[in-house]
Design a protein around this motif. Structure first.
Motif, PDB file in Angstrom:
ATOM      1  N   GLU A  59       5.966   1.117  -5.289  1.00  0.00           N
ATOM      2  CA  GLU A  59       5.165   2.339  -5.165  1.00  0.00           C
ATOM      3  C   GLU A  59       3.798   2.046  -4.575  1.00  0.00           C
ATOM      4  OE1 GLU A  59       3.700   6.091  -7.983  1.00  0.00           O
ATOM      5  OE2 GLU A  59       4.695   4.346  -8.865  1.00  0.00           O
ATOM      6  N   ILE A  60       3.123   1.036  -5.134  1.00  0.00           N
ATOM      7  CA  ILE A  60       1.766   0.742  -4.667  1.00  0.00           C
ATOM      8  C   ILE A  60       1.775   0.141  -3.262  1.00  0.00           C
ATOM      9  CG2 ILE A  60      -0.286  -0.669  -5.111  1.00  0.00           C
ATOM     10  CD1 ILE A  60       0.151  -0.284  -8.048  1.00  0.00           C
ATOM     11  N   SER A  61       2.743  -0.726  -2.969  1.00  0.00           N
ATOM     12  CA  SER A  61       2.800  -1.304  -1.622  1.00  0.00           C
ATOM     13  C   SER A  61       3.109  -0.237  -0.580  1.00  0.00           C
ATOM     14  CB  SER A  61       3.862  -2.409  -1.574  1.00  0.00           C
ATOM     15  OG  SER A  61       5.140  -1.920  -1.929  1.00  0.00           O
ATOM     16  N   GLU A  67      -1.477   3.822   4.011  1.00  0.00           N
ATOM     17  CA  GLU A  67      -2.943   3.994   4.002  1.00  0.00           C
ATOM     18  C   GLU A  67      -3.430   5.002   2.972  1.00  0.00           C
ATOM     19  OE1 GLU A  67      -4.116   4.868   7.972  1.00  0.00           O
ATOM     20  OE2 GLU A  67      -3.621   2.866   8.729  1.00  0.00           O
ATOM     21  N   GLN A  68      -2.638   5.240   1.931  1.00  0.00           N
ATOM     22  CA  GLN A  68      -3.098   6.136   0.870  1.00  0.00           C
ATOM     23  C   GLN A  68      -4.183   5.480   0.017  1.00  0.00           C
ATOM     24  OE1 GLN A  68       0.071   8.255  -1.326  1.00  0.00           O
ATOM     25  NE2 GLN A  68       1.510   7.509   0.207  1.00  0.00           N
ATOM     26  N   ASN A  89       1.780  -5.474   5.808  1.00  0.00           N
ATOM     27  CA  ASN A  89       2.073  -4.185   6.423  1.00  0.00           C
ATOM     28  C   ASN A  89       3.535  -4.130   6.877  1.00  0.00           C
ATOM     29  OD1 ASN A  89      -0.539  -3.159   6.125  1.00  0.00           O
ATOM     30  ND2 ASN A  89      -1.232  -4.175   7.988  1.00  0.00           N
ATOM     31  N   GLY A  90       4.062  -2.927   6.915  1.00  0.00           N
ATOM     32  CA  GLY A  90       5.417  -2.736   7.395  1.00  0.00           C
ATOM     33  C   GLY A  90       6.415  -2.612   6.261  1.00  0.00           C
ATOM     34  N   LEU A  93       9.135  -7.810   0.562  1.00  0.00           N
ATOM     35  CA  LEU A  93       8.614  -9.127   0.208  1.00  0.00           C
ATOM     36  C   LEU A  93       7.704  -9.052  -1.016  1.00  0.00           C
ATOM     37  CD1 LEU A  93       7.763 -10.538   3.772  1.00  0.00           C
ATOM     38  CD2 LEU A  93       9.631 -11.251   2.268  1.00  0.00           C
ATOM     39  N   ALA A  94       6.852  -8.034  -1.061  1.00  0.00           N
ATOM     40  CA  ALA A  94       5.947  -7.875  -2.202  1.00  0.00           C
ATOM     41  C   ALA A  94       6.721  -7.606  -3.488  1.00  0.00           C
ATOM     42  CB  ALA A  94       4.965  -6.737  -1.938  1.00  0.00           C
TER      43      ALA A  94
END
Length: 256
Positions: A117-119, A125-126, A223-224, A230-231
Motif C-alpha cells: 500500500e505505502i510503496s 507520488e501520493q 520507482n515502478g 521488490l519492496a
C-alpha cells in the motif's frame, strides 16, 4: 582476498545503514505519537490488518496444536506422563509457538499489505502530495499502522493460543484416549499466568517489527511496478528474520 573483504565490508555497511534507518524511523514514529492521533484511521487499520487475519491464524494454530499433541502424546503415555500433556502443550503454545507463528503469519499477510500500500502511494507520488499539504507522512501513515499492529498482534496471539490448545485437546481425547478432565486439569496445575503474558509481550514487539519494517520498505521502495514487488518481498523476509532474532533474545530475558 582483498576483493572478498571489499564485498564483505560493503555488505556490512549496507546492513548497518539499513538498521540505522529503521531505528530512525521508529524514533520518528514515537515522536509523532505525541501529536493528536487519527483514531478513525487507526481503527480502520485494526480492522484491515487484524480482523481479516483471524481465519489464517486460527487454521495455523489449530493444526499446529493438533500435530504437536499427535507427536508427543504416545511418548507421554508410554512413560506414564499423560497427566501433564495439556500443560506441556499450553506452555509450548503460549510461550513460543503462538506468538512466533502469529508473528510469521502477520509478517506474510499484514507486512506485505502495509508495504504494498505505502510503496504504491510512493510510486504514484501520493506521499509527495502529503508533504505538499504540510502533512507528515510518518504521522499519517506509520503511526496508525504501528499502533494497530501493537494491539492486534497480541489479540491474534490470544485467539491463536486458545485455538492451538483446543486442537491439542481434540487429538488428546479423540485420538490418544486421554480423558478431557485430565487434559484441562493439567493446564490448571502446570501453567502459570506468565507463560501466557510473556508470549503477549513478545507479540507486542513482533507487531512493532512488522509495522515499522513494512512502512520503511514501502517508503524506500524503488520507482515502478517492479519496485513495489521488490519492496514487499524485502519487507516480509526482513520481518520474519527479525521476529526469529527478537524471539531468541526475548526468551532469554523473559524466561531465564
Amino acid at each position: 582476498m582483498e576483493h572478498f573483504l571489499e564485498k564483505l565490508g560493503s555488505a556490512v555497511i549496507k546492513w548497518l545503514q539499513y538498521i540505522g534507518e529503521v531505528v530512525l524511523l521508529f524514533v520518528e514514529t514515537l515522536r509523532q505519537m505525541k501529536k493528536p492521533l487519527r483514531i478513525h484511521h487507526m481503527f480502520a487499520q485494526m480492522a484491515h490488518l487484524g480482523v481479516d487475519t483471524l481465519p489464517i491464524v486460527g487454521l495455523t494454530l489449530l493444526f499446529t496444536g493438533m500435530v504437536m499433541t499427535l507427536q508427543v502424546a504416545h511418548e507421554f503415555i508410554r512413560f506414564g506422563a499423560q497427566s501433564t500433556i495439556g500443560g506441556v502443550i499450553t506452555i509450548a503454545v503460549g510461550r513460543e509457538l503462538g506468538p512466533v507463528l502469529v508473528g510469521v503469519v502477520a509478517a506474510g499477510r499484514v507486512g506485505a499489505a502495509i508495504t504494498a500500500e505505502i510503496s504504491t502511494m510512493k510510486v504514484t507520488e501520493q506521499i509527495d502530495a502529503l508533504r505538499v499539504m504540510a502533512t507528515n507522512p510518518v504521522g499519517y501513515l506509520v503511526v496508525p499502522r504501528m499502533l494497530a499492529c501493537m494491539f492486534m498482534v497480541p489479540v491474534l496471539t490470544i485467539f491463536g493460543d486458545f485455538i492451538g490448545v483446543v486442537g491439542g485437546w481434540f487429538v488428546a481425547v479423540f485420538r490418544s484416549g486421554i480423558s478431557s478432565y485430565l487434559y484441562w486439569h493439567s493446564i490448571t496445575m502446570f501453567v502459570e499466568a506468565y507463560d501466557i503474558t510473556g508470549g503477549l509481550i513478545k507479540s507486542v514487539v513482533f507487531g512493532i517489527i512488522i509495522a515499522v519494517l513494512g512502512c520503511y520498505c514501502g517508503l524506500k521502495a524503488p520507482n515502478g511496478a517492479e519496485g513495489v514487488g521488490l519492496a514487499t518481498t524485502r519487507s516480509v523476509v526482513s520481518a520474519i528474520i527479525m521476529i526469529f532474532c527478537a524471539n531468541c533474545f526475548l526468551s532469554l530475558i523473559l524466561y531465564q
